[in-house]
Design a protein around this motif. Sequence first.
Motif, PDB file in Angstrom:
ATOM      1  N   ILE A   4       0.846  -1.205   0.000  1.00 42.20           N
ATOM      2  CA  ILE A   4       0.000   0.000   0.000  1.00 42.20           C
ATOM      3  C   ILE A   4       0.874   1.245   0.000  1.00 42.20           C
ATOM      4  N   ALA A   5       1.933   1.224   0.807  1.00 34.20           N
ATOM      5  CA  ALA A   5       2.840   2.371   0.855  1.00 34.20           C
ATOM      6  C   ALA A   5       3.487   2.594  -0.504  1.00 34.20           C
ATOM      7  N   ALA A   6       3.889   1.530  -1.177  1.00 29.76           N
ATOM      8  CA  ALA A   6       4.491   1.664  -2.508  1.00 29.76           C
ATOM      9  C   ALA A   6       3.485   2.225  -3.500  1.00 29.76           C
ATOM     10  N   TYR A   7       2.235   1.783  -3.394  1.00 32.92           N
ATOM     11  CA  TYR A   7       1.190   2.301  -4.285  1.00 32.92           C
ATOM     12  C   TYR A   7       0.995   3.796  -4.059  1.00 32.92           C
ATOM     13  N   LEU A   8       0.912   4.195  -2.788  1.00 36.52           N
ATOM     14  CA  LEU A   8       0.723   5.608  -2.473  1.00 36.52           C
ATOM     15  C   LEU A   8       1.914   6.448  -2.919  1.00 36.52           C
ATOM     16  N   LEU A   9       3.117   5.911  -2.779  1.00 39.61           N
ATOM     17  CA  LEU A   9       4.301   6.633  -3.251  1.00 39.61           C
ATOM     18  C   LEU A   9       4.256   6.826  -4.769  1.00 39.61           C
ATOM     19  N   ALA A  10       3.812   5.802  -5.474  1.00 38.71           N
ATOM     20  CA  ALA A  10       3.719   5.908  -6.929  1.00 38.71           C
ATOM     21  C   ALA A  10       2.695   6.967  -7.324  1.00 38.71           C
ATOM     22  N   VAL A  11       1.563   6.990  -6.624  1.00 37.66           N
ATOM     23  CA  VAL A  11       0.527   7.983  -6.929  1.00 37.66           C
ATOM     24  C   VAL A  11       1.026   9.384  -6.601  1.00 37.66           C
ATOM     25  N   ASP A  36       3.742 -10.962  -5.112  1.00 41.59           N
ATOM     26  CA  ASP A  36       2.898 -10.791  -6.296  1.00 41.59           C
ATOM     27  C   ASP A  36       1.407 -10.903  -5.973  1.00 41.59           C
ATOM     28  N   ASP A  37       1.047 -11.824  -5.086  1.00 40.45           N
ATOM     29  CA  ASP A  37      -0.368 -12.003  -4.755  1.00 40.45           C
ATOM     30  C   ASP A  37      -0.950 -10.760  -4.098  1.00 40.45           C
ATOM     31  N   ARG A  38      -0.205 -10.181  -3.173  1.00 41.33           N
ATOM     32  CA  ARG A  38      -0.695  -8.982  -2.480  1.00 41.33           C
ATOM     33  C   ARG A  38      -0.767  -7.782  -3.429  1.00 41.33           C
ATOM     34  N   ILE A  39       0.205  -7.696  -4.325  1.00 42.40           N
ATOM     35  CA  ILE A  39       0.201  -6.598  -5.292  1.00 42.40           C
ATOM     36  C   ILE A  39      -1.026  -6.711  -6.195  1.00 42.40           C
ATOM     37  N   GLU A  40      -1.290  -7.901  -6.696  1.00 40.54           N
ATOM     38  CA  GLU A  40      -2.443  -8.097  -7.585  1.00 40.54           C
ATOM     39  C   GLU A  40      -3.750  -7.856  -6.846  1.00 40.54           C
ATOM     40  N   LEU A  41      -3.830  -8.273  -5.578  1.00 37.10           N
ATOM     41  CA  LEU A  41      -5.032  -8.039  -4.787  1.00 37.10           C
ATOM     42  C   LEU A  41      -5.279  -6.541  -4.617  1.00 37.10           C
ATOM     43  N   LEU A  42      -4.236  -5.812  -4.279  1.00 34.95           N
ATOM     44  CA  LEU A  42      -4.375  -4.361  -4.115  1.00 34.95           C
ATOM     45  C   LEU A  42      -4.791  -3.694  -5.419  1.00 34.95           C
ATOM     46  N   LEU A  43      -4.144  -4.066  -6.503  1.00 41.36           N
ATOM     47  CA  LEU A  43      -4.448  -3.445  -7.793  1.00 41.36           C
ATOM     48  C   LEU A  43      -5.879  -3.755  -8.237  1.00 41.36           C
ATOM     49  N   CYS A  44      -6.370  -4.947  -7.921  1.00 43.01           N
ATOM     50  CA  CYS A  44      -7.758  -5.292  -8.251  1.00 43.01           C
ATOM     51  C   CYS A  44      -8.741  -4.470  -7.413  1.00 43.01           C
ATOM     52  N   VAL A  46      -8.275  -1.439  -6.081  1.00 42.55           N
ATOM     53  CA  VAL A  46      -8.250   0.010  -6.341  1.00 42.55           C
ATOM     54  C   VAL A  46      -8.451   0.351  -7.816  1.00 42.55           C
ATOM     55  N   LYS A  47      -8.620  -0.651  -8.652  1.00 44.71           N
ATOM     56  CA  LYS A  47      -8.766  -0.422 -10.082  1.00 44.71           C
ATOM     57  C   LYS A  47      -9.997   0.446 -10.358  1.00 44.71           C
ATOM     58  N   GLY A  48      -9.765   1.565 -11.054  1.00 40.07           N
ATOM     59  CA  GLY A  48     -10.842   2.455 -11.439  1.00 40.07           C
ATOM     60  C   GLY A  48     -11.347   3.363 -10.329  1.00 40.07           C
ATOM     61  N   LYS A  49     -10.664   3.373  -9.183  1.00 46.07           N
ATOM     62  CA  LYS A  49     -11.100   4.213  -8.063  1.00 46.07           C
ATOM     63  C   LYS A  49     -10.100   5.339  -7.840  1.00 46.07           C
ATOM     64  N   ASP A  50     -10.620   6.454  -7.362  1.00 49.28           N
ATOM     65  CA  ASP A  50      -9.785   7.608  -7.066  1.00 49.28           C
ATOM     66  C   ASP A  50      -9.175   7.440  -5.675  1.00 49.28           C
ATOM     67  N   ILE A  51      -7.873   7.645  -5.573  1.00 47.98           N
ATOM     68  CA  ILE A  51      -7.171   7.412  -4.306  1.00 47.98           C
ATOM     69  C   ILE A  51      -7.640   8.371  -3.221  1.00 47.98           C
ATOM     70  N   THR A  52      -7.960   9.606  -3.572  1.00 48.29           N
ATOM     71  CA  THR A  52      -8.416  10.555  -2.548  1.00 48.29           C
ATOM     72  C   THR A  52      -9.770  10.134  -1.982  1.00 48.29           C
ATOM     73  N   GLU A  53     -10.634   9.570  -2.816  1.00 49.34           N
ATOM     74  CA  GLU A  53     -11.917   9.066  -2.337  1.00 49.34           C
ATOM     75  C   GLU A  53     -11.721   7.854  -1.431  1.00 49.34           C
ATOM     76  N   LEU A  54     -10.781   6.983  -1.779  1.00 51.96           N
ATOM     77  CA  LEU A  54     -10.499   5.808  -0.950  1.00 51.96           C
ATOM     78  C   LEU A  54      -9.972   6.219   0.423  1.00 51.96           C
TER      79      LEU A  54
END
Length: 114
Positions: A4-11, A36-44, A46-54
Amino acid sequence: MKVIAAYLLAVLGGNASPCANDLKDILGSVGAEADDDRIELLLCEVKGKDITELIACGREKLASVPSGGGAVAVSAPTAGGGGGGAAPAAEAKKEEKIEEKEESDDDMGFSLFD
């Protein structure tokens, strides 16, 4: 959490929709293993959702969670002649609590400075 931290850093870095390789690169740059499993789960999730709304939705959920800690009931002294007797009793209770705390430290059987 590291995914999650890596995802937020990328955003935050300007990548509005990071892919699995982006997250792996970020995790790899700090020497963390990428699952890989956790990365794919996270990406699934948050797909199509706005991070600020999440984040806003998560804050609302966290606001309803009790944060622990018991409240201490403190009674205010009453006006008039009847309030004088309550103050010494309250002081005696405070002294007892302080003494109990000191005794509990002795019961541990060791000292920090031995």
